[in-house]
Design an enzyme around this catalytic site. Structure first.
Site, PDB file in Angstrom:
ATOM      1  N   ASP A   1      -6.143  -4.737  -8.734  1.00 50.09           N
ATOM      2  CA  ASP A   1      -7.537  -4.081  -8.385  1.00 50.09           C
ATOM      3  C   ASP A   1      -8.349  -5.005  -8.338  1.00 50.09           C
ATOM      4  OD1 ASP A   1      -9.216  -1.750  -7.491  1.00 50.09           O
ATOM      5  OD2 ASP A   1      -9.413  -1.334 -10.047  1.00 50.09           O
TER       6      ASP A   1
ATOM      7  N   HIS B   1      -9.087  -7.774   0.615  1.00 48.95           N
ATOM      8  CA  HIS B   1      -7.209  -6.867   0.782  1.00 48.95           C
ATOM      9  C   HIS B   1      -6.841  -7.752   1.442  1.00 48.95           C
ATOM     10  CE1 HIS B   1      -8.774  -3.143  -0.262  1.00 48.95           C
ATOM     11  NE2 HIS B   1      -9.661  -3.259   0.484  1.00 48.95           N
TER      12      HIS B   1
ATOM     13  N   LEU C   1      15.797  -8.585  -7.717  1.00 50.96           N
ATOM     14  CA  LEU C   1      14.808  -7.380  -8.013  1.00 50.96           C
ATOM     15  C   LEU C   1      14.196  -6.792  -6.819  1.00 50.96           C
ATOM     16  CD1 LEU C   1      11.526  -8.135  -9.052  1.00 50.96           C
ATOM     17  CD2 LEU C   1      11.243  -8.837  -6.850  1.00 50.96           C
TER      18      LEU C   1
END
Ligand code: IPE
Ligand code: IPE
Ligand code: MG
Length: 253
Positions: free
Chosen positions: A33, A50, A144
């Site tokens: 955020d 963004h 991962l």
């Protein structure tokens, strides 16, 4: 009384301390955020935040690989984010393809397995296809596991699970007696994954914003005011270090 033995030599550099450390969380979930505020502070439009946030994703994925985290779940777009202006939504939903066009080969060479949690059907075809390709292409990788929460909302996920459970009971695929907490978990997007050990939220807010409500029941929370585009391996290590010092009791003593 048992003596507390230091886990590592204090004079060692921080990275090598953590490398030797066995208390690395197996599953880390991150609420990324603060992109809009990062841009606003610089007099830039929100989309610039963004875009910069994608660079942070690259850094944190690399750090997660380096510290041998098994699962990394990144909250990228919530079911509530559709309330935003259309141009911002369009911009955010183009980022998965842009990210994968550049980084998929590198992720593959690092044995990363990509997955999505969320309602993919409602995504525009350009994001859905790019993400589906990456999921298919990395399905057999054993490194991962990188989950992108895209059009994800925990209440939506739980409601869907409840509906599927009722349908399966009706169709005699499941009985009341078989229905327990583990069974419920199998009906969620995160089926088969360990629950997050650590939740990180950047950007200063101290709330879950409809993220993984069931899965976070016993997760350790770590909040920082640092905005996502400014988040780096340094703060990631701060979180890992604090996690290492937490005492998880799961209701015991
Ligand atoms: C997080 O940053 C990214 C998404 C929710 C898609 P924000 O866009 O929420 O940034 P702030 O919180 O407004 O600063
Ligand atoms: C949470 O951030 C969702 C993502 C990071 C994708 P928001 O910015 O949407 O959360 P609220 O609105 O501040 O709760
Ligand atoms: Mg926000």
């Amino acid at each position: 009384m048992a003596m507390k033995i230091p886990l590592f030599n204090q004079s060692q550099p921080r990275e090598s301390k953590l490398n030797q450390e066995s208390h690395i969380p197996e599953h880390i979930a991150i609420i990324m955020d603060g992109n809009g505020r990062w841009a606003g502070k610089r007099g830039m439009p929100r989309f610039a935040g963004h875009k910069e946030g994608v660079s942070t994703i690259v850094k944190i994925v690399k750090a997660a690989i380096k510290y041998k985290v098994k699962v990394l779940t990144l909250y990228a777009f919530s079911t509530e984010n559709w309330k935003r202006p259309k141009p911002e939504i369009d911009f955010i939903l183009r980022l998965p393809k842009e990210f994968l066009d550049i980084y998929l080969p590198e992720l593959i060479s690092n044995n990363v397995r990509i997955n999505v949690i969320g309602d993919m059907e409602k995504l525009p075809s350009y994001s859905r296809e790019a993400v589906q390709y990456a999921v298919d292409r990395t399905r057999d990788n054993g490194g991962l596991q990188l989950n992108f929460a895209l059009n994800y909302g925990s209440r939506h996920e739980l409601l869907n699970a409840m509906k599927k459970i009722l349908t399966d009971i009706n169709d005699d695929k499941l009985t009341w007696d078989e229905l327990d907490e583990q069974q419920v978990s199998r009906y969620l997007y995160t089926a088969g994954l360990p629950e997050p050990d650590l939740l990180i939220r950047t950007g200063g807010e101290k709330r879950l914003s409809n993220f993984l409500l069931w899965q976070l029941a016993y997760t350790e929370f770590w909040f920082t005011d640092v905005l996502w585009p400014d988040f780096s391996e340094t703060e990631f290590l701060d979180a890992l270090e604090e996690y290492r010092q937490r005492k998880r009791r799961f209701g015991g003593i």
